[in-house]
Write an enzyme that holds these catalytic residues in place. Structure first.
Site, PDB file in Angstrom:
ATOM      1  N   GLN A   1       0.818  -1.203   0.000  1.00  0.00           N
ATOM      2  CA  GLN A   1       0.000   0.000   0.000  1.00  0.00           C
ATOM      3  C   GLN A   1       0.854   1.256   0.000  1.00  0.00           C
ATOM      4  O   GLN A   1       2.083   1.208   0.158  1.00  0.00           O
ATOM      5  CB  GLN A   1      -0.928  -0.015   1.214  1.00  0.00           C
ATOM      6  CG  GLN A   1      -0.193  -0.192   2.532  1.00  0.00           C
ATOM      7  CD  GLN A   1      -1.125  -0.520   3.687  1.00  0.00           C
ATOM      8  OE1 GLN A   1      -1.236   0.250   4.641  1.00  0.00           O
ATOM      9  NE2 GLN A   1      -1.786  -1.694   3.612  1.00  0.00           N
TER      10      GLN A   1
ATOM     11  N   HIS B   1       0.283   5.791   1.019  1.00  0.00           N
ATOM     12  CA  HIS B   1      -0.602   6.820   1.560  1.00  0.00           C
ATOM     13  C   HIS B   1      -0.343   8.168   0.892  1.00  0.00           C
ATOM     14  O   HIS B   1       0.803   8.482   0.540  1.00  0.00           O
ATOM     15  CB  HIS B   1      -0.395   6.965   3.069  1.00  0.00           C
ATOM     16  CG  HIS B   1      -0.538   5.689   3.829  1.00  0.00           C
ATOM     17  ND1 HIS B   1      -1.681   4.927   3.775  1.00  0.00           N
ATOM     18  CD2 HIS B   1       0.323   5.041   4.647  1.00  0.00           C
ATOM     19  CE1 HIS B   1      -1.517   3.852   4.553  1.00  0.00           C
ATOM     20  NE2 HIS B   1      -0.307   3.898   5.082  1.00  0.00           N
TER      21      HIS B   1
ATOM     22  N   GLU C   1       3.645   8.072   8.601  1.00  0.00           N
ATOM     23  CA  GLU C   1       3.609   7.192   9.764  1.00  0.00           C
ATOM     24  C   GLU C   1       4.995   6.659  10.081  1.00  0.00           C
ATOM     25  O   GLU C   1       5.959   6.914   9.343  1.00  0.00           O
ATOM     26  CB  GLU C   1       2.637   6.033   9.526  1.00  0.00           C
ATOM     27  CG  GLU C   1       3.009   5.145   8.354  1.00  0.00           C
ATOM     28  CD  GLU C   1       1.918   4.130   8.008  1.00  0.00           C
ATOM     29  OE1 GLU C   1       0.778   4.281   8.464  1.00  0.00           O
ATOM     30  OE2 GLU C   1       2.213   3.189   7.259  1.00  0.00           O
TER      31      GLU C   1
ATOM     32  N   HIS D   1       4.792   0.291   0.873  1.00  0.00           N
ATOM     33  CA  HIS D   1       5.197  -0.449   2.067  1.00  0.00           C
ATOM     34  C   HIS D   1       4.186  -1.536   2.400  1.00  0.00           C
ATOM     35  O   HIS D   1       3.037  -1.498   1.948  1.00  0.00           O
ATOM     36  CB  HIS D   1       5.339   0.493   3.266  1.00  0.00           C
ATOM     37  CG  HIS D   1       4.050   1.157   3.656  1.00  0.00           C
ATOM     38  ND1 HIS D   1       3.578   2.290   3.036  1.00  0.00           N
ATOM     39  CD2 HIS D   1       3.115   0.832   4.586  1.00  0.00           C
ATOM     40  CE1 HIS D   1       2.433   2.653   3.579  1.00  0.00           C
ATOM     41  NE2 HIS D   1       2.121   1.777   4.523  1.00  0.00           N
TER      42      HIS D   1
ATOM     43  N   ARG E   1      -4.458   0.577  -1.690  1.00  0.00           N
ATOM     44  CA  ARG E   1      -3.883  -0.752  -1.887  1.00  0.00           C
ATOM     45  C   ARG E   1      -3.377  -0.897  -3.311  1.00  0.00           C
ATOM     46  O   ARG E   1      -4.098  -0.609  -4.268  1.00  0.00           O
ATOM     47  CB  ARG E   1      -4.928  -1.843  -1.618  1.00  0.00           C
ATOM     48  CG  ARG E   1      -5.365  -1.957  -0.171  1.00  0.00           C
ATOM     49  CD  ARG E   1      -6.150  -3.238   0.057  1.00  0.00           C
ATOM     50  NE  ARG E   1      -6.898  -3.162   1.310  1.00  0.00           N
ATOM     51  CZ  ARG E   1      -8.176  -2.845   1.399  1.00  0.00           C
ATOM     52  NH1 ARG E   1      -8.872  -2.597   0.288  1.00  0.00           N
ATOM     53  NH2 ARG E   1      -8.773  -2.774   2.566  1.00  0.00           N
TER      54      ARG E   1
END
Length: 313
Positions: A95, A97, A114, A171, A191
């Site tokens: 996936q 972000h 993150e 990642h 995804r």
């Protein structure tokens, strides 16, 4: 008002979840596929409840809106951080972000930078971190043709490792990994690949190829954190990352540590041990926020804490 807000985690079942959150943290969970513990969150998909003091029973999002004095009058429209523990009993999807600009435009929420602290993992565990495409055209070709072995970069991991995962980074956590994740307060995930697996009803999960190609950083940019250590007699504070989005530290407390509290607020998760914080009993599996009402921290015991905060301007 309260110095410390203890929170009740919100648990999420996932196709890749397992029993580690129950087995290692003694959470009262019936499911054998619990994938996520939303430990400190005001996000609509997992809004934690305050479980102590005069604010007991309120949701964190409500406290954030109505009691900004507890957060040094931070003017962010939403509580900006989210702490999770993830049990990757099986491989997570590959996936990526978006950043804040793309996330607000297309999903009406923040992007998702993150980071991960590896609490535990099986021997020879690995994760997907980055890709091998050099151009957007090569990225599109490798994804659309399913050239996953040559496209994905895999690295070995071990307990105690830390990884910073900026927006745009391809990642995936892999099988047998237990992770504490600190992130922006966002639930937007695109995804790219899900191993063609199916849920109990025989359905594959939705992929987001167009969005992923829009937001993926090409070529992959390595982001190795710079670890610094401050020692206080037998205790230490390890700083893993200090970014615009968050600072993340691990506090290893032995016996006693006294510190001035000079941040707006801090998010804290107890990974191991038990002891006291300003006479409040804390133990493994607890999650809490130290608010701006606090002036001094007095920690007693044998404790491993993960701490995150946003630096004061």
């Amino acid at each position: 008002m309260q110095e410390i807000l203890f929170l009740k985690p919100v648990f999420q079942e996932k196709i890749w979840g397992g029993t580690a959150l129950r087995d290692k943290f003694n959470y009262d969970l019936q499911s054998n596929q619990t994938g996520e513990c939303w430990a400190i969150s005001a996000h609509p998909n997992g809004d934690c409840e305050i479980i102590n003091g005069e604010l007991k029973g309120k949701r964190l999002s409500e406290v954030w809106q109505d009691n900004r004095d507890l957060f040094n009058h931070d003017d962010s429209p939403v509580f900006p951080l989210l702490t999770k523990i993830l049990d990757a009993n099986k491989d997570l999807s590959v996936q990526v972000h978006p950043d804040d600009e793309y996330g607000m435009k297309h999903e009406n929420e923040l992007g998702k930078t993150e980071c991960w602290y590896i609490i535990d993992c099986k021997e020879d565990a690995e994760m997907v971190f980055g890709h091998n495409a050099h151009t957007k055209e090569e990225l599109e070709h490798m994804i659309k043709n399913g050239e996953w072995n040559s496209f994905l970069r895999r690295i070995e991991i071990k307990p105690g490792d830390f990884f910073y995962v900026p927006t745009g980074t391809i990642h995936a956590l892999c099988e047998g990994t237990l992770v504490l994740e600190t992130q922006q307060s966002s639930d937007t995930t695109y995804r790219v690949y899900d191993y063609d697996r199916r849920d109990p009803d025989g359905n594959t999960r939705e992929l987001h190829i167009r969005q992923a190609m829009d937001v993926t950083t090409v070529p992959h940019r390595e982001t190795l954190p710079t670890k610094t250590v401050k020692r206080y007699e037998d205790s230490e504070i390890i700083t893993y990352v200090n970014s615009d989005y968050f600072t993340v530290e691990k506090w290893n407390i032995k016996d006693k540590l006294r510190l001035d509290f000079d941040q707006s607020y801090m998010l804290v998760s107890v990974l191991n041990g038990k002891g006291y914080l300003n006479e409040e009993k804390i133990e493994k599996g607890n999650h809490f926020i130290i608010t701006a009402q606090t002036q001094e921290l007095i920690l007693n015991g044998d404790l491993e804490l993960m701490v995150s905060y946003i630096e004061k301007n």
